[in-house]
Design a protein around this motif. Structure first.
Motif, short mmCIF file in Angstrom:
data_model
loop_
_atom_site.label_atom_id
_atom_site.label_comp_id
_atom_site.label_asym_id
_atom_site.label_seq_id
_atom_site.Cartn_x
_atom_site.Cartn_y
_atom_site.Cartn_z
N ASN A 129 0.80 -1.21 0.00
CA ASN A 129 0.00 0.00 0.00
C ASN A 129 0.84 1.27 0.00
N ASP A 130 2.14 1.13 -0.18
CA ASP A 130 3.03 2.29 -0.16
C ASP A 130 3.05 2.94 -1.54
N VAL A 131 2.87 4.24 -1.60
CA VAL A 131 2.75 4.92 -2.88
C VAL A 131 4.06 4.86 -3.68
N ASP A 132 5.22 4.96 -3.00
CA ASP A 132 6.48 4.87 -3.73
C ASP A 132 6.64 3.50 -4.38
N VAL A 153 4.25 3.23 -7.38
CA VAL A 153 4.68 4.03 -8.52
C VAL A 153 5.90 3.40 -9.18
N LEU A 193 -3.70 5.39 -9.82
CA LEU A 193 -3.12 5.87 -8.56
C LEU A 193 -3.40 7.35 -8.33
N ARG A 232 -6.40 7.14 -6.20
CA ARG A 232 -6.13 6.52 -4.91
C ARG A 232 -5.27 7.41 -4.01
N PHE A 233 -4.35 8.18 -4.63
CA PHE A 233 -3.45 9.05 -3.87
C PHE A 233 -3.51 10.46 -4.47
N ALA A 259 -0.57 12.88 -3.60
CA ALA A 259 0.81 12.40 -3.71
C ALA A 259 1.45 12.95 -4.97
N VAL A 317 2.90 10.50 -7.90
CA VAL A 317 2.06 9.88 -8.92
C VAL A 317 1.96 10.79 -10.14
#
Length: 310
Positions: free
Chosen positions: A222-225, A228, A250, A253-254, A257, A260
């Motif tokens: 679930n980590d955005v980094d 991506v 994404l 979802r983020f 962020a 993204v």
């Protein structure tokens, strides 16, 4: 990214960068071959190697690039590796064009050889370079030679592959480039695997980088980094949908962020969609003002303005 950029400068050695913009290739042979002037471009990469042979072959490649072909050929002739065989054949151009084709027949599964068979055919004007470049791309996809071959097959797109930029700062391990890469190889954390993947991308090893990013994603789903990086690592010029289909959702979802939007902009630049890329980079800059990703987005926008596309 400065630290990784320095690592890349130390570990990637190429005698010449054969830009896709130099090439106007046609796989169909002309009725009469029309050879190009001068010697064909030579592109050798030795990764993190720093052994005596690698140092000598780098020197030979530099001599070749400087036009000192006889000196380069003498050095290449002292070794028996594929890089040396290929360098010696190129340094004897044009009398040794048949030798390059012979190497292509002897080593059909070598991305290095097939890439240069295509370059030789381009310079000789005989046609058939696209066939060799497709072989180079497909037989050993986890090599800088495959990446370069794919550039030549897609001259309308930006050269190379997009590199993931993390939103977090990170130090590199100390030591030689080889020691740094080995230390990164042993990473067991999400961030360690992301950094290792970046180093692999810069070494022209996209398949291995993709595996490292996938490993990071398994540790932090679930980590955005990680999400991506996994999307960016899937980018292929012949099938960009694999990356965009993961990166686009994404944004919902983020929504806050910057990473993204930033990477969506970078991938769009690779696809030559400059207007939409600029929009995404501006959204990245606004999403997290003052962040490292926002600063990177601003640098991209500044460069676009300098080139008259901003």
């Amino acid at each position: 990214m400065a630290a990784i950029a320095l690592l890349a400068a130390a570990v990637v050695a190429a005698a010449a960068v054969l830009s896709a913009r130099e090439v106007e290739s046609d796989s169909a042979p002309a009725s009469q071959p029309q050879p190009r002037k001068g010697f064909p471009r030579l592109a050798l990469s030795f990764g993190v190697r720093d052994d005596a042979e690698a140092r000598e072959l780098r020197r030979a490649a530099q001599l070749y690039e400087a036009g000192r072909h006889a000196q380069a050929r003498r050095i290449f002739g002292r070794f028996d590796s594929l890089e040396a065989k290929l360098g010696a054949a190129f340094a004897g151009w044009p009398a040794t064009a048949d030798r390059v084709e012979q190497l292509g027949a002897l080593y059909p599964r070598s991305s290095l050889i097939q890439l240069h068979v295509g370059i030789e055919r381009l310079w000789a004007g005989t046609g058939g370079e696209d066939t060799a470049w497709r072989e180079a791309r497909d037989v050993e996809p986890d090599t800088p030679y495959a990446v370069l071959a794919d550039d030549l097959l897609h001259p309308q797109l930006a050269p190379g592959l997009p590199i993931f930029t993390p939103s977090f700062p990170y130090p590199l391990p100390s030591g030689t480039p080889a020691a740094q890469l080995e230390a990164l190889r042993g990473s067991r954390s999400e961030r360690g695997l992301l950094i290792y993947g970046i180093a692999l991308q810069r070494l022209g090893r996209p398949v291995s980088a993709r595996r490292a990013f996938a490993g990071a994603l398994r540790l932090a789903p679930n980590d955005v980094d990680a999400l991506v990086a996994d999307a960016v690592g899937r980018y292929e010029k012949s099938d960009p949908a694999g990356a965009f289909s993961r990166l686009g959702p994404l944004t919902r979802r983020f929504p806050k962020a910057a990473t993204v939007r930033f990477h969506l902009g970078v991938l769009l630049l690779w696809q030559s969609d400059v207007p939409e890329a600029k929009r995404q980079l501006r959204l990245a800059r606004a999403a997290q003002p003052g962040s490292r990703i926002a600063r990177d987005a601003e640098r991209y926008l500044q460069e676009l303005r300098k080139t008259g596309t901003g």
